[in-house]
Design a protein around this motif. Structure first.
Motif, PDB file in Angstrom:
ATOM      1  N   GLU A   1       0.821  -1.396   0.165  1.00  0.00           N
ATOM      2  CA  GLU A   1      -0.118  -0.042  -0.051  1.00  0.00           C
ATOM      3  C   GLU A   1       0.912   1.485  -0.011  1.00  0.00           C
ATOM      4  N   GLY A   2       2.081   1.006   0.467  1.00  0.00           N
ATOM      5  CA  GLY A   2       2.958   2.226   0.680  1.00  0.00           C
ATOM      6  C   GLY A   2       3.792   2.465  -0.635  1.00  0.00           C
TER       7      GLY A   2
ATOM      8  N   GLU B   1       2.339  -6.614 -13.427  1.00  0.00           N
ATOM      9  CA  GLU B   1       1.014  -6.952 -13.076  1.00  0.00           C
ATOM     10  C   GLU B   1       0.687  -6.121 -12.027  1.00  0.00           C
ATOM     11  N   ARG B   2      -0.720  -5.766 -11.862  1.00  0.00           N
ATOM     12  CA  ARG B   2      -1.172  -4.741 -10.770  1.00  0.00           C
ATOM     13  C   ARG B   2      -1.429  -5.456  -9.501  1.00  0.00           C
ATOM     14  N   ALA B   3      -0.452  -5.170  -8.593  1.00  0.00           N
ATOM     15  CA  ALA B   3      -0.536  -5.851  -7.385  1.00  0.00           C
ATOM     16  C   ALA B   3      -1.290  -5.154  -6.297  1.00  0.00           C
ATOM     17  N   TYR B   4      -1.682  -3.942  -6.533  1.00  0.00           N
ATOM     18  CA  TYR B   4      -2.405  -3.353  -5.529  1.00  0.00           C
ATOM     19  C   TYR B   4      -3.026  -1.878  -6.277  1.00  0.00           C
ATOM     20  N   CYS B   5      -4.517  -1.498  -5.669  1.00  0.00           N
ATOM     21  CA  CYS B   5      -4.926  -0.343  -6.465  1.00  0.00           C
ATOM     22  C   CYS B   5      -5.884   0.239  -5.355  1.00  0.00           C
ATOM     23  N   ALA B   6      -5.550   1.555  -4.969  1.00  0.00           N
ATOM     24  CA  ALA B   6      -6.252   2.155  -3.907  1.00  0.00           C
ATOM     25  C   ALA B   6      -7.909   2.185  -3.915  1.00  0.00           C
TER      26      ALA B   6
END
Lengths: 416, 416
Positions: free
Chosen positions: B140-141, B411-416
């Motif tokens: 997330e950071g 690859e997208r690993a996180y999206c807020a």
């Protein structure tokens, strides 16, 4: 309207207690209910208690929020912010990293006046659009009430423009913004050689317009060397008081200019900053019942090491408030969680004192101690769920997103 | 595999440049591409450049990521963390707020050894479950690579247990964890009167098992008064070096015990902490080509004021790394954005130096300078989009969630 039933919070931190701000808060005064629950109807808390008991009073069609494993606090009350401005001051941030001081940057035309130039050039809609982003940040941090100052206008027209944006923020977001008129934030460039004329403008033009349009509850001033001295501050603040506004004041931030004594003399609601305040100032505030609003974010962001003396203030019986001071120059943080971390690690406030300073004490400083700041029957259903089971974790883990969801008047306003 | 086309970043901060860590980074060395774009295929960056040019090379079926208005940085490389442990140390956080020091708490049975007791009692699955939460925080950071130390085991079995959890984190998350064996993190209670026996255990039992199971790339040690002295540190580290491990060291954090000189003598990859290091130590590190890993989060969280001398190190030609030191005692932050804020405001590193220290320099310190740390053809597609248009805002706004989304190997690993 349906009843909202919040059940099984690992800790429902209610802060229920006497109807006054708190000082030297002990754990017991947080009035934590383990496995806590509350019912909220028509935006107002109806009852709170242990989940098994509350469940019995719960209507069959209640909307249930399962808070298992989560702490619930009253929504943060951020009692000192400057949320309406154009642009940012990242250039000055870089200059400070390269060794320039805040004072040097201000002297060379940067600082507050650089934001004033940009804010003056922006339309009301543009300012609103940017402020909506700031409002989102407040909410994401678990804040539900925001004191909001003008002060980047410094003309009649632009101060009113900013206060109208604050009014629109109130209408267009679920947050409550409590407006403060800060026309005396800096001496505008065109009055550098005639500051008295600017003081007269504030008193005779701005203030009556602000009062006429009911755009502010309080009046604030930057009482500081190079900004407003004691005599001019007193003139403006007495005029504001006579107009029915409450007083909040920026005092003793960069230098000790006697501002805390003036705050005591005028019985201001709050004296804010106080980094340079010593024992005599603290005693005067205690004697007069003025609440200190401490802003550690600005000490941190300016790379300074002298934090306000929170422990001495608490020992003197002061009901300390902590706030973000959110602004583009000296404190670019919207996060009350970060401010709690700073208060605990740099000012040696206990986690219990941090919570109290960020909620109930801040509510009283805004004349809203009867409506917000604790979770008790009759108060607004403003509260935040956190991704942790112990309230102390909120200040302990820092830079980690811990907000789970935020409710304002019983309605979900944000969910991570 | 489809091509990922990332287009129109307001700033694509590539850090493209010579294949070595950087020192005294100037803005130009960030190699920022305005309206930047890149193509990523099979997890690897194929090409980067101005959007209009890159669009011409883009296959028709590419998956497009529109980065308009957003900064893109290489994924942060957090080069010093302790992410596998049970429980937290919020009790000690409260004690410190009440005035106790880290050293006093450690002397009375708290500190590292209290986490060791809890971690020893936890199963591998329990540790993994908690570490998955920490992994989520890193992501997330905006962090994509995490150096991860053992050290809360202090028995053969429990050190291996922690290293196996790190291996599982690698398998079960998209982050890359780079494991470091830190059996010499503290002297366990049962060896208080015979520390030499514990050193022998580390060398003759733990180290061979760790190497046998290929559970670590590096060996670390807490070289500090009350923990491991210079002679014992050297014994352990030489044994590790002979086993083929690289060296990282905790030195000169609470006291100056000569650890930096040992790091220089052993040509360690990194000397970490260095709060108490002076000019002579800095010169020795420069001479030996050891990279300093600075951990301002721990200075902040312990309420201390002596930060490592980043400016002197940069001036001495050292390729400074900054990292979170994520751990439950002295640095409970998973956030590289927060560490960049601390580095800029408290250590006077420029925003450009902060970015470099958090990406390319950190990558080299982990022997991965050829694969990560910058956005160039042939490197992994590890990058983060931020909710801002100027890279300096990432360190400027603090406590505000600025991560938009994170990609690892394209690859997208996180999206807020």
């Amino acid at each position: 309207m349906k009843t909202l039933a919040v059940l099984h919070a690992s800790q429902l931190v209610t802060l229920a207690g006497p109807a006054r701000p708190r000082t030297g808060v002990e754990l017991s005064e947080l009035s934590i209910i383990p496995d806590g629950a509350m019912l909220v109807r028509d935006g107002v808390i109806v009852v709170k208690g242990v989940s098994d008991v509350i469940k019995r009073e719960m209507p069959g069609d209640a909307e249930v929020v399962d808070a298992t494993g989560r702490v619930i606090l009253p929504g943060f009350v951020d009692a000192h912010t400057h949320p309406v401005f154009a642009g940012n001051r990242v250039d000055e941030f870089e200059l400070r990293a390269k060794g320039a001081t805040y004072e040097e940057i201000a002297a060379s035309g940067g600082g507050i006046r650089s934001t004033v130039r940009r804010t003056g050039a922006a339309s009301e809609d543009e300012l609103l659009a940017q402020a909506m982003k700031h409002a989102r940040w407040f909410l994401e941090g678990g804040t539900t009430t925001v004191e909001a100052k003008s002060g980047y206008g410094l003309t009649v027209e632009d101060e009113l423009k900013i206060l109208r944006v604050i009014r629109r923020l109130n209408a267009e977001t679920s947050l409550e913004f409590v407006p403060t008129f800060l026309g005396a934030h800096a001496i505008p460039d065109e009055f550098r050689n005639a500051p008295g004329q600017y003081v007269a403008l504030v008193i005779h033009k701005m203030l009556p317009s602000v009062v006429e349009e009911q755009l502010a509850e309080s009046c604030d001033i930057f009482c500081e060397r190079g900004y407003f001295d004691i005599a001019d501050s007193e003139k403006i603040l007495r005029a504001a008081q006579e107009s029915g506004l409450r007083l909040r004041m920026h005092v003793d931030q960069l230098t000790n200019s006697g501002g805390a004594f003036l705050a005591a003399r005028l019985r201001a609601a709050t004296a804010d900053h106080l980094e340079q305040a010593n024992a005599a100032e603290i005693a005067a505030l205690a004697e007069a019942g003025v609440q200190p609003v401490l802003l550690p974010g600005s000490v941190y962001a300016l790379g300074k090491s002298r934090y306000p003396r929170a422990r001495e203030m608490i020992e003197a019986g002061l009901a300390v408030v902590i706030a973000t001071d959110f602004n583009p120059g000296s404190s670019p943080t919207p996060s009350m969680q970060m401010v709690m971390s700073l208060a605990a690690t740099q000012m040696k406030m206990t986690p219990a004192e941090c919570v109290s300073a960020a909620t109930i004490n801040a509510a009283y400083s805004l004349n809203r101690g009867d409506k917000i700041g604790s979770l008790e029957a009759g108060k607004l259903g403003n509260f935040t769920l956190f991704h942790c089971a112990d309230y102390r974790e909120i200040a302990y883990w820092f830079g980690a997103p811990q907000t789970h969801s935020v409710y304002i008047r019983g309605e979900r306003a944000y969910c991570a």
